[in-house]
Design a protein around this motif. Structure first.
Motif, PDB file in Angstrom:
ATOM      1  N   SER A 207       0.003  12.471  14.647  1.00  0.00           N
ATOM      2  CA  SER A 207      -0.865  11.352  14.281  1.00  0.00           C
ATOM      3  C   SER A 207      -0.165  10.467  13.258  1.00  0.00           C
ATOM      4  N   ARG A 208      -0.707   9.285  13.047  1.00  0.00           N
ATOM      5  CA  ARG A 208      -0.143   8.369  12.059  1.00  0.00           C
ATOM      6  C   ARG A 208      -1.246   7.825  11.177  1.00  0.00           C
ATOM      7  N   VAL A 209      -0.907   7.679   9.912  1.00  0.00           N
ATOM      8  CA  VAL A 209      -1.840   7.142   8.923  1.00  0.00           C
ATOM      9  C   VAL A 209      -1.318   5.780   8.488  1.00  0.00           C
ATOM     10  N   VAL A 210      -2.179   4.777   8.536  1.00  0.00           N
ATOM     11  CA  VAL A 210      -1.802   3.431   8.111  1.00  0.00           C
ATOM     12  C   VAL A 210      -2.392   3.168   6.735  1.00  0.00           C
ATOM     13  N   SER A 211      -1.569   2.701   5.819  1.00  0.00           N
ATOM     14  CA  SER A 211      -2.028   2.435   4.458  1.00  0.00           C
ATOM     15  C   SER A 211      -2.844   1.150   4.397  1.00  0.00           C
ATOM     16  N   PRO A 212      -3.574   0.948   3.316  1.00  0.00           N
ATOM     17  CA  PRO A 212      -4.119  -0.392   3.063  1.00  0.00           C
ATOM     18  C   PRO A 212      -2.981  -1.398   2.942  1.00  0.00           C
ATOM     19  N   ALA A 213      -3.223  -2.617   3.370  1.00  0.00           N
ATOM     20  CA  ALA A 213      -2.202  -3.665   3.285  1.00  0.00           C
ATOM     21  C   ALA A 213      -2.007  -4.094   1.834  1.00  0.00           C
ATOM     22  N   LEU A 214      -0.783  -4.474   1.512  1.00  0.00           N
ATOM     23  CA  LEU A 214      -0.436  -4.942   0.173  1.00  0.00           C
ATOM     24  C   LEU A 214       0.108  -6.357   0.273  1.00  0.00           C
ATOM     25  N   GLU A 215      -0.386  -7.239  -0.597  1.00  0.00           N
ATOM     26  CA  GLU A 215       0.126  -8.608  -0.632  1.00  0.00           C
ATOM     27  C   GLU A 215       1.043  -8.789  -1.832  1.00  0.00           C
ATOM     28  N   ILE A 216       2.173  -9.423  -1.594  1.00  0.00           N
ATOM     29  CA  ILE A 216       3.119  -9.746  -2.663  1.00  0.00           C
ATOM     30  C   ILE A 216       2.872 -11.186  -3.093  1.00  0.00           C
ATOM     31  N   VAL A 217       2.531 -11.354  -4.345  1.00  0.00           N
ATOM     32  CA  VAL A 217       2.262 -12.692  -4.877  1.00  0.00           C
ATOM     33  C   VAL A 217       3.336 -13.003  -5.902  1.00  0.00           C
ATOM     34  N   ARG A 235      -0.946  -6.958  -4.815  1.00  0.00           N
ATOM     35  CA  ARG A 235      -2.393  -6.884  -4.664  1.00  0.00           C
ATOM     36  C   ARG A 235      -2.722  -5.956  -3.505  1.00  0.00           C
ATOM     37  N   VAL A 236      -3.341  -4.826  -3.840  1.00  0.00           N
ATOM     38  CA  VAL A 236      -3.667  -3.848  -2.819  1.00  0.00           C
ATOM     39  C   VAL A 236      -5.051  -3.276  -3.099  1.00  0.00           C
ATOM     40  N   PRO A 237      -5.931  -3.281  -2.109  1.00  0.00           N
ATOM     41  CA  PRO A 237      -5.724  -3.797  -0.756  1.00  0.00           C
ATOM     42  C   PRO A 237      -5.697  -5.332  -0.734  1.00  0.00           C
ATOM     43  N   ALA A 238      -4.874  -5.873   0.160  1.00  0.00           N
ATOM     44  CA  ALA A 238      -4.805  -7.322   0.312  1.00  0.00           C
ATOM     45  C   ALA A 238      -6.126  -7.851   0.856  1.00  0.00           C
ATOM     46  N   ALA A 239      -6.508  -9.030   0.367  1.00  0.00           N
ATOM     47  CA  ALA A 239      -7.743  -9.655   0.846  1.00  0.00           C
ATOM     48  C   ALA A 239      -7.475 -10.280   2.211  1.00  0.00           C
ATOM     49  N   LEU A 240      -7.965  -9.621   3.260  1.00  0.00           N
ATOM     50  CA  LEU A 240      -7.732 -10.081   4.624  1.00  0.00           C
ATOM     51  C   LEU A 240      -9.009  -9.964   5.438  1.00  0.00           C
ATOM     52  N   PRO A 241      -9.272 -10.917   6.296  1.00  0.00           N
ATOM     53  CA  PRO A 241     -10.398 -10.752   7.222  1.00  0.00           C
ATOM     54  C   PRO A 241     -10.095  -9.617   8.200  1.00  0.00           C
ATOM     55  N   ASP A 242     -11.118  -8.992   8.723  1.00  0.00           N
ATOM     56  CA  ASP A 242     -10.926  -7.831   9.587  1.00  0.00           C
ATOM     57  C   ASP A 242     -10.001  -8.086  10.773  1.00  0.00           C
ATOM     58  N   GLU A 289       6.898   5.579  -8.479  1.00  0.00           N
ATOM     59  CA  GLU A 289       5.438   5.557  -8.402  1.00  0.00           C
ATOM     60  C   GLU A 289       4.889   4.137  -8.408  1.00  0.00           C
ATOM     61  N   GLN A 290       5.672   3.177  -8.945  1.00  0.00           N
ATOM     62  CA  GLN A 290       5.227   1.790  -9.025  1.00  0.00           C
ATOM     63  C   GLN A 290       5.699   0.950  -7.834  1.00  0.00           C
ATOM     64  N   SER A 291       6.374   1.571  -6.881  1.00  0.00           N
ATOM     65  CA  SER A 291       6.840   0.850  -5.702  1.00  0.00           C
ATOM     66  C   SER A 291       5.688   0.590  -4.737  1.00  0.00           C
ATOM     67  N   GLN A 292       5.947  -0.284  -3.750  1.00  0.00           N
ATOM     68  CA  GLN A 292       4.880  -0.712  -2.862  1.00  0.00           C
ATOM     69  C   GLN A 292       4.220   0.433  -2.101  1.00  0.00           C
ATOM     70  N   VAL A 293       5.017   1.283  -1.470  1.00  0.00           N
ATOM     71  CA  VAL A 293       4.436   2.315  -0.617  1.00  0.00           C
ATOM     72  C   VAL A 293       3.555   3.292  -1.400  1.00  0.00           C
ATOM     73  N   PRO A 294       4.019   3.869  -2.501  1.00  0.00           N
ATOM     74  CA  PRO A 294       3.114   4.732  -3.269  1.00  0.00           C
ATOM     75  C   PRO A 294       1.855   4.007  -3.746  1.00  0.00           C
ATOM     76  N   LYS A 295       1.985   2.733  -4.106  1.00  0.00           N
ATOM     77  CA  LYS A 295       0.801   1.980  -4.524  1.00  0.00           C
ATOM     78  C   LYS A 295      -0.180   1.812  -3.361  1.00  0.00           C
ATOM     79  N   MET A 296       0.333   1.594  -2.161  1.00  0.00           N
ATOM     80  CA  MET A 296      -0.543   1.418  -1.005  1.00  0.00           C
ATOM     81  C   MET A 296      -1.321   2.691  -0.704  1.00  0.00           C
ATOM     82  N   PHE A 297      -0.636   3.831  -0.717  1.00  0.00           N
ATOM     83  CA  PHE A 297      -1.340   5.071  -0.423  1.00  0.00           C
ATOM     84  C   PHE A 297      -2.250   5.490  -1.576  1.00  0.00           C
TER      85      PHE A 297
END
Length: 318
Positions: A207-217, A235-242, A289-297
């Motif tokens: 199986s695969r787990v998808v993280s919340p999306a992260l926006e780079i501002v 910014r995680v989770p990124a503000a996105l429409p469904d 720990e402050q990188s994108q992927v750990p922050k997303m999970f």
């Protein structure tokens, strides 16, 4: 008296013989420190800029001795970003040594590291990428600038060698900078849109787990200085429409599977008025720990230590 619990022996490999050496050192140090000492016996190994392996006491090791150390571990966690590491090189070494390892295999690492090959795979499964051309040292001089472009090495990371070329007078230097790191370079049209990352985590059961999306501002563009100088906001989770969120998740999964990734990979997109555009795929992304992927999970409730534990446990023999 109860015997001490048997700890899993993990080799954490950092550094690397490439321009991402310092970033890899930081990721590896963070990973090694975060692995639970009650569960893991961590063996730290470093690859120097000159390719020399060193043990945790900074003692140089012949390659054969380094491989013997790896073979004495239950699992290898290769935290080397970029060429001669993330590109499948370390995976190949582990395969030949017969040691389980965390992350993508040889083929997926090589494909994802090659930005041109990644574009071809993505386009073949219907995921748009920025219009671009592949140049070499022999063909670079034939390229005519007609509009703003991004010039980048085909196989490098952390935005090393990447230039935004806004006018023709900047082109020659940009090509020279990229060619200093790779004998193939990619010239792509500038894409205007939000920079959104999605991480995919493959698990032992398939199986695969998808993280919340992260926006780079960022004020300007997300170059090396912005990445590591604190000039970017995540910014995680990124503000996105469904519908956009779903499209990004489906595209990230499709690319992850098409490349044959394992473990965790970060899939980077631009979200434009016309839809999503794939930027690149990282099979060994920044991992402090402050990188994108750990922050997303972490935003999904999985701590840094729990993420590392899952990555290691999933590759151990049953």
């Amino acid at each position: 008296m109860n015997p001490a619990p048997i700890r899993t022996r993990v080799a954490v490999v950092g550094g690397g013989q490439n321009c991402e050496h310092e970033v890899s050192l930081a990721s590896a140090a963070s990973v090694a420190a975060a692995l639970d000492p009650a569960a893991y016996d961590v063996v730290r190994l470093t690859i120097g800029r000159d390719g020399t392996w060193c043990d945790q006491d900074d003692r140089p090791l012949p390659l054969g001795e380094a491989v013997t150390l790896l073979q004495g571990c239950d699992v290898v966690l290769p935290v080397v970003h970029g060429p001669r590491g993330e590109d499948g090189s370390l995976a190949a070494l582990c395969e030949l040594a017969g040691v389980p390892y965390v992350g993508s295999g040889v083929g997926a690492g090589a494909l994802a590291m090659d930005k041109w090959a990644t574009k071809l795979v993505a386009e073949a499964i219907g995921i748009p990428t920025a219009p671009g051309v592949l140049l070499t040292a022999g063909t670079a001089a034939t390229y005519d600038w007609t509009r703003p472009v991004v010039v980048k090495p085909v196989a490098a990371g952390s935005s090393h060698g990447v230039s935004l070329v806004a006018d023709p007078g900047m082109l020659e230097e940009a090509l020279r900078t990229a060619l200093a790191l790779d004998d193939r370079i990619l010239v792509e049209d500038v894409v205007v849109g939000r920079e959104i990352d999605v991480a995919v985590l493959g698990t032992a059961d398939g199986s695969r787990v998808v993280s919340p999306a992260l926006e780079i501002v960022v004020d300007g563009w997300f170059d090396h200085d912005a990445k590591y100088g604190g000039g970017a906001e995540f910014r995680v989770p990124a503000a996105l429409p469904d519908p956009e969120r779903t499209a990004l998740e489906e595209a990230a999964l499709a690319v992850y599977d098409a490349l044959g990734c394992r473990g965790v990979a970060r899939v980077d997109f631009f979200v434009t008025d016309a839809g999503l555009v794939l930027n690149e795929v990282n099979t060994m992304p920044g991992f402090t720990e402050q990188s994108q992927v750990p922050k997303m999970f972490a935003a999904a409730g999985m701590s840094y230590g729990a993420l590392l534990d899952r990555l290691v446990r999933d590759v151990l023999p049953a």
